[in-house]
Design a protein around this motif. Structure first.
Motif, PDB file in Angstrom:
ATOM      1  N   ILE A 163       0.839  -1.200   0.000  1.00 56.19           N
ATOM      2  CA  ILE A 163       0.000   0.000   0.000  1.00 56.19           C
ATOM      3  C   ILE A 163       0.874   1.250   0.000  1.00 56.19           C
ATOM      4  O   ILE A 163       0.622   2.207  -0.740  1.00 56.19           O
ATOM      5  CB  ILE A 163      -0.956  -0.003   1.212  1.00 56.19           C
ATOM      6  N   VAL A 164       1.924   1.254   0.835  1.00 53.70           N
ATOM      7  CA  VAL A 164       2.835   2.405   0.899  1.00 53.70           C
ATOM      8  C   VAL A 164       3.499   2.632  -0.456  1.00 53.70           C
ATOM      9  O   VAL A 164       3.563   3.762  -0.958  1.00 53.70           O
ATOM     10  CB  VAL A 164       3.900   2.207   1.992  1.00 53.70           C
ATOM     11  N   ILE A 165       3.988   1.566  -1.069  1.00 53.42           N
ATOM     12  CA  ILE A 165       4.675   1.686  -2.355  1.00 53.42           C
ATOM     13  C   ILE A 165       3.713   2.162  -3.432  1.00 53.42           C
ATOM     14  O   ILE A 165       4.047   3.028  -4.252  1.00 53.42           O
ATOM     15  CB  ILE A 165       5.323   0.347  -2.740  1.00 53.42           C
ATOM     16  N   SER A 166       2.485   1.625  -3.437  1.00 54.80           N
ATOM     17  CA  SER A 166       1.477   2.059  -4.411  1.00 54.80           C
ATOM     18  C   SER A 166       1.149   3.537  -4.218  1.00 54.80           C
ATOM     19  O   SER A 166       1.023   4.284  -5.195  1.00 54.80           O
ATOM     20  CB  SER A 166       0.207   1.219  -4.267  1.00 54.80           C
ATOM     21  N   PHE A 167       1.025   3.949  -2.974  1.00 58.42           N
ATOM     22  CA  PHE A 167       0.763   5.361  -2.689  1.00 58.42           C
ATOM     23  C   PHE A 167       1.896   6.245  -3.206  1.00 58.42           C
ATOM     24  O   PHE A 167       1.653   7.279  -3.838  1.00 58.42           O
ATOM     25  CB  PHE A 167       0.580   5.564  -1.181  1.00 58.42           C
ATOM     26  N   LYS A 168       3.140   5.833  -2.980  1.00 57.28           N
ATOM     27  CA  LYS A 168       4.288   6.613  -3.449  1.00 57.28           C
ATOM     28  C   LYS A 168       4.289   6.726  -4.973  1.00 57.28           C
ATOM     29  O   LYS A 168       4.597   7.784  -5.528  1.00 57.28           O
ATOM     30  CB  LYS A 168       5.599   5.971  -2.974  1.00 57.28           C
ATOM     31  N   ARG A 169       3.942   5.632  -5.642  1.00 56.40           N
ATOM     32  CA  ARG A 169       3.927   5.657  -7.104  1.00 56.40           C
ATOM     33  C   ARG A 169       2.847   6.602  -7.630  1.00 56.40           C
ATOM     34  O   ARG A 169       3.073   7.363  -8.575  1.00 56.40           O
ATOM     35  CB  ARG A 169       3.704   4.245  -7.649  1.00 56.40           C
ATOM     36  N   ILE A 170       1.659   6.548  -7.015  1.00 55.87           N
ATOM     37  CA  ILE A 170       0.566   7.435  -7.437  1.00 55.87           C
ATOM     38  C   ILE A 170       0.918   8.889  -7.139  1.00 55.87           C
ATOM     39  O   ILE A 170       0.671   9.785  -7.956  1.00 55.87           O
ATOM     40  CB  ILE A 170      -0.747   7.030  -6.745  1.00 55.87           C
ATOM     41  N   TYR A 215      -6.421   9.929  -3.228  1.00 55.66           N
ATOM     42  CA  TYR A 215      -5.448   8.832  -3.162  1.00 55.66           C
ATOM     43  C   TYR A 215      -6.116   7.547  -2.698  1.00 55.66           C
ATOM     44  O   TYR A 215      -5.812   6.458  -3.198  1.00 55.66           O
ATOM     45  CB  TYR A 215      -4.286   9.209  -2.240  1.00 55.66           C
ATOM     46  N   ALA A 216      -7.025   7.662  -1.744  1.00 58.36           N
ATOM     47  CA  ALA A 216      -7.754   6.488  -1.264  1.00 58.36           C
ATOM     48  C   ALA A 216      -8.593   5.884  -2.387  1.00 58.36           C
ATOM     49  O   ALA A 216      -8.636   4.661  -2.559  1.00 58.36           O
ATOM     50  CB  ALA A 216      -8.629   6.866  -0.074  1.00 58.36           C
ATOM     51  N   ASN A 217      -9.263   6.739  -3.146  1.00 58.78           N
ATOM     52  CA  ASN A 217     -10.073   6.248  -4.270  1.00 58.78           C
ATOM     53  C   ASN A 217      -9.214   5.512  -5.291  1.00 58.78           C
ATOM     54  O   ASN A 217      -9.602   4.469  -5.830  1.00 58.78           O
ATOM     55  CB  ASN A 217     -10.792   7.413  -4.955  1.00 58.78           C
ATOM     56  N   GLY A 264       1.489  19.938 -16.554  1.00 60.97           N
ATOM     57  CA  GLY A 264       0.244  20.546 -17.001  1.00 60.97           C
ATOM     58  C   GLY A 264      -0.829  19.558 -17.409  1.00 60.97           C
ATOM     59  O   GLY A 264      -1.919  19.951 -17.842  1.00 60.97           O
ATOM     60  N   LYS A 265      -0.579  18.251 -17.242  1.00 60.89           N
ATOM     61  CA  LYS A 265      -1.585  17.256 -17.589  1.00 60.89           C
ATOM     62  C   LYS A 265      -2.707  17.194 -16.562  1.00 60.89           C
ATOM     63  O   LYS A 265      -3.794  16.702 -16.851  1.00 60.89           O
ATOM     64  CB  LYS A 265      -0.929  15.873 -17.715  1.00 60.89           C
ATOM     65  N   ALA A 266      -2.433  17.649 -15.346  1.00 59.99           N
ATOM     66  CA  ALA A 266      -3.447  17.730 -14.294  1.00 59.99           C
ATOM     67  C   ALA A 266      -3.412  19.130 -13.709  1.00 59.99           C
ATOM     68  O   ALA A 266      -2.362  19.778 -13.688  1.00 59.99           O
ATOM     69  CB  ALA A 266      -3.177  16.697 -13.202  1.00 59.99           C
ATOM     70  N   ASP A 267      -4.545  19.613 -13.258  1.00 57.18           N
ATOM     71  CA  ASP A 267      -4.562  20.982 -12.712  1.00 57.18           C
ATOM     72  C   ASP A 267      -5.154  21.066 -11.311  1.00 57.18           C
ATOM     73  O   ASP A 267      -5.259  22.161 -10.757  1.00 57.18           O
ATOM     74  CB  ASP A 267      -5.320  21.936 -13.655  1.00 57.18           C
ATOM     75  N   LEU A 268      -5.541  19.943 -10.725  1.00 56.85           N
ATOM     76  CA  LEU A 268      -6.051  19.926  -9.366  1.00 56.85           C
ATOM     77  C   LEU A 268      -5.227  18.958  -8.524  1.00 56.85           C
ATOM     78  O   LEU A 268      -5.095  17.779  -8.891  1.00 56.85           O
ATOM     79  CB  LEU A 268      -7.527  19.517  -9.327  1.00 56.85           C
ATOM     80  N   ALA A 269      -4.691  19.458  -7.417  1.00 52.39           N
ATOM     81  CA  ALA A 269      -3.904  18.593  -6.548  1.00 52.39           C
ATOM     82  C   ALA A 269      -4.820  17.614  -5.827  1.00 52.39           C
ATOM     83  O   ALA A 269      -5.907  17.969  -5.372  1.00 52.39           O
ATOM     84  CB  ALA A 269      -3.134  19.432  -5.530  1.00 52.39           C
ATOM     85  N   PHE A 270      -4.373  16.357  -5.739  1.00 52.05           N
ATOM     86  CA  PHE A 270      -5.161  15.326  -5.063  1.00 52.05           C
ATOM     87  C   PHE A 270      -5.297  15.623  -3.571  1.00 52.05           C
ATOM     88  O   PHE A 270      -4.372  16.123  -2.927  1.00 52.05           O
ATOM     89  CB  PHE A 270      -4.488  13.961  -5.228  1.00 52.05           C
ATOM     90  N   ARG A 271      -6.436  15.247  -3.032  1.00 49.54           N
ATOM     91  CA  ARG A 271      -6.657  15.223  -1.585  1.00 49.54           C
ATOM     92  C   ARG A 271      -6.468  13.784  -1.108  1.00 49.54           C
ATOM     93  O   ARG A 271      -6.296  12.864  -1.901  1.00 49.54           O
ATOM     94  CB  ARG A 271      -8.065  15.700  -1.256  1.00 49.54           C
ATOM     95  N   VAL A 272      -6.544  13.591   0.215  1.00 52.34           N
ATOM     96  CA  VAL A 272      -6.407  12.251   0.772  1.00 52.34           C
ATOM     97  C   VAL A 272      -7.455  11.315   0.164  1.00 52.34           C
ATOM     98  O   VAL A 272      -7.167  10.170  -0.193  1.00 52.34           O
ATOM     99  CB  VAL A 272      -6.543  12.282   2.309  1.00 52.34           C
ATOM    100  N   GLN A 273      -8.683  11.824   0.021  1.00 49.36           N
ATOM    101  CA  GLN A 273      -9.758  11.009  -0.540  1.00 49.36           C
ATOM    102  C   GLN A 273      -9.420  10.532  -1.957  1.00 49.36           C
ATOM    103  O   GLN A 273      -9.735   9.396  -2.328  1.00 49.36           O
ATOM    104  CB  GLN A 273     -11.059  11.807  -0.562  1.00 49.36           C
ATOM    105  N   LEU A 291      -6.195   4.039   4.748  1.00 51.35           N
ATOM    106  CA  LEU A 291      -4.984   4.455   4.037  1.00 51.35           C
ATOM    107  C   LEU A 291      -4.131   5.354   4.918  1.00 51.35           C
ATOM    108  O   LEU A 291      -2.912   5.163   5.015  1.00 51.35           O
ATOM    109  CB  LEU A 291      -5.356   5.184   2.743  1.00 51.35           C
ATOM    110  N   SER A 292      -4.750   6.313   5.566  1.00 51.17           N
ATOM    111  CA  SER A 292      -4.016   7.229   6.443  1.00 51.17           C
ATOM    112  C   SER A 292      -3.322   6.478   7.570  1.00 51.17           C
ATOM    113  O   SER A 292      -2.172   6.769   7.911  1.00 51.17           O
ATOM    114  CB  SER A 292      -4.967   8.275   7.031  1.00 51.17           C
ATOM    115  N   SER A 293      -4.025   5.485   8.135  1.00 53.58           N
ATOM    116  CA  SER A 293      -3.453   4.711   9.237  1.00 53.58           C
ATOM    117  C   SER A 293      -2.234   3.922   8.779  1.00 53.58           C
ATOM    118  O   SER A 293      -1.206   3.890   9.466  1.00 53.58           O
ATOM    119  CB  SER A 293      -4.517   3.772   9.804  1.00 53.58           C
TER     120      SER A 293
END
Length: 308
Positions: free
Chosen positions: A197-204, A226-228, A215-224, A237-239
């Protein structure tokens, strides 16, 4: 020096100061160092305090012995071994014997600036949490030693291009190590469920900030978000991230934003307003306040101090 107290280490400079080791060779404007541990006055046997780095490190042990501990895992350091660690978990190290042990450290900003934006695509082993030391054959150890000698020689010079040269040499070193040790390595398949899970999170996280920076994305991800992406509940995920790395997701996002911001600011051709937009800030003033909060300087002054 012996201690059981954990302490935060935001750079190798701070770590060495905390351990009462020499810091006179550090260049605080760049996130790279190279030292032979025999030149550092350790009183052997030596046991460090527990610390958590924010830098990558390679140990090239020609002759020496010791032990590294990361969380519950301990590894013996043997002659002709190559040992790699990345930022995240608390660790300790101890030395019994030091004759010829080369330590190279670098942070993510240095990698992005001098090696390339796609470092994690070229070198996926940089994302893993824990890599066992590898004892290598004499001919390969000699091959990487010759590259390390070149890096060390450049590091000792006082030239305007030395870090560019070091960056190219470091890329060669990483490719050699990947080809010889981790050619088919994919960190996503290593470790237990939490590690994956940690490695997948780092990759994302890395991929998303590449998309923001380009410039391919213009909105920074929130915790939700990354969880999605991982099909997990955000609390779970946070835990996992907090328990495995010692940092919550917000801290990871902040550090990643700062790393990308510094990389972009060191490119004098990109306006600060554009950098703000690329990193998901709706206003330049919001980006400036964010940067000042964590770096104690403005984006404008940071750019001036790093523009050659």
């Amino acid at each position: 020096m012996e201690s059981t107290d954990n302490f935060e280490s935001h750079s190798l400079f701070q770590l060495y100061k905390a351990l009462n080791l020499p810091v006179d060779l550090f260049d605080l404007t760049e996130g790279f160092t190279i030292f032979n541990l025999r030149d550092i006055p350790f009183k052997l046997p030596y046991q460090s305090a527990s610390y958590r780095p924010n830098f990558f490190s390679f140990l090239f042990v020609k002759n020496g012995s010791g032990r590294y501990t990361i969380d519950e895992q301990s590894f013996e350091v043997e002659p002709h071994s190559i040992y790699f660690t990345n930022p995240s978990n608390y660790r300790t190290f101890s030395w019994k014997e030091i004759e010829d042990i080369l330590l190279i450290t670098f942070d993510e900003t240095f990698l992005k600036k001098y090696v390339g934006e796609d470092v994690y695509v070229d070198f996926p082993f940089l994302l893993t949490e824990t890599v066992r030391p590898r004892v290598v054959a004499d001919d390969f150890f000699q091959e990487v030693k010759e590259i390390n000698v070149q890096i060390l020689n450049e590091y000792r010079k006082n030239t305007t291009s030395k870090y560019k040269i070091i960056g190219h040499l470091l890329a060669v070193l990483l490719f050699k190590i990947k080809e010889h040790i981790w050619n088919d390595y994919n960190p996503i398949y290593e470790g237990n469920r939490s590690s994956q899970i940690v490695i997948s999170f780092k990759r994302i996280l890395e991929r998303h900030y590449r998309d923001l920076s380009s410039g391919k994305a213009d909105l920074a991800f929130r915790v939700q978000d990354y969880a999605n992406a991982l099909n997990l509940h955000p609390n779970y995920l946070s835990s996992v991230i907090k328990s495995k790395t010692g940092k919550n997701i917000t801290a990871w996002i902040v550090e990643k934003t700062l790393t990308e911001a510094k990389s972009l600011l060191q490119n004098g051709d990109i306006p600060i307003k554009e950098i703000s937009y690329r990193l998901g800030f709706s206003e330049t003033s919001h980006f400036s306040n964010f940067f000042k909060k964590y770096e104690r300087t403005s984006p404008v002054l940071y750019r001036k101090s790093h523009h050659y």
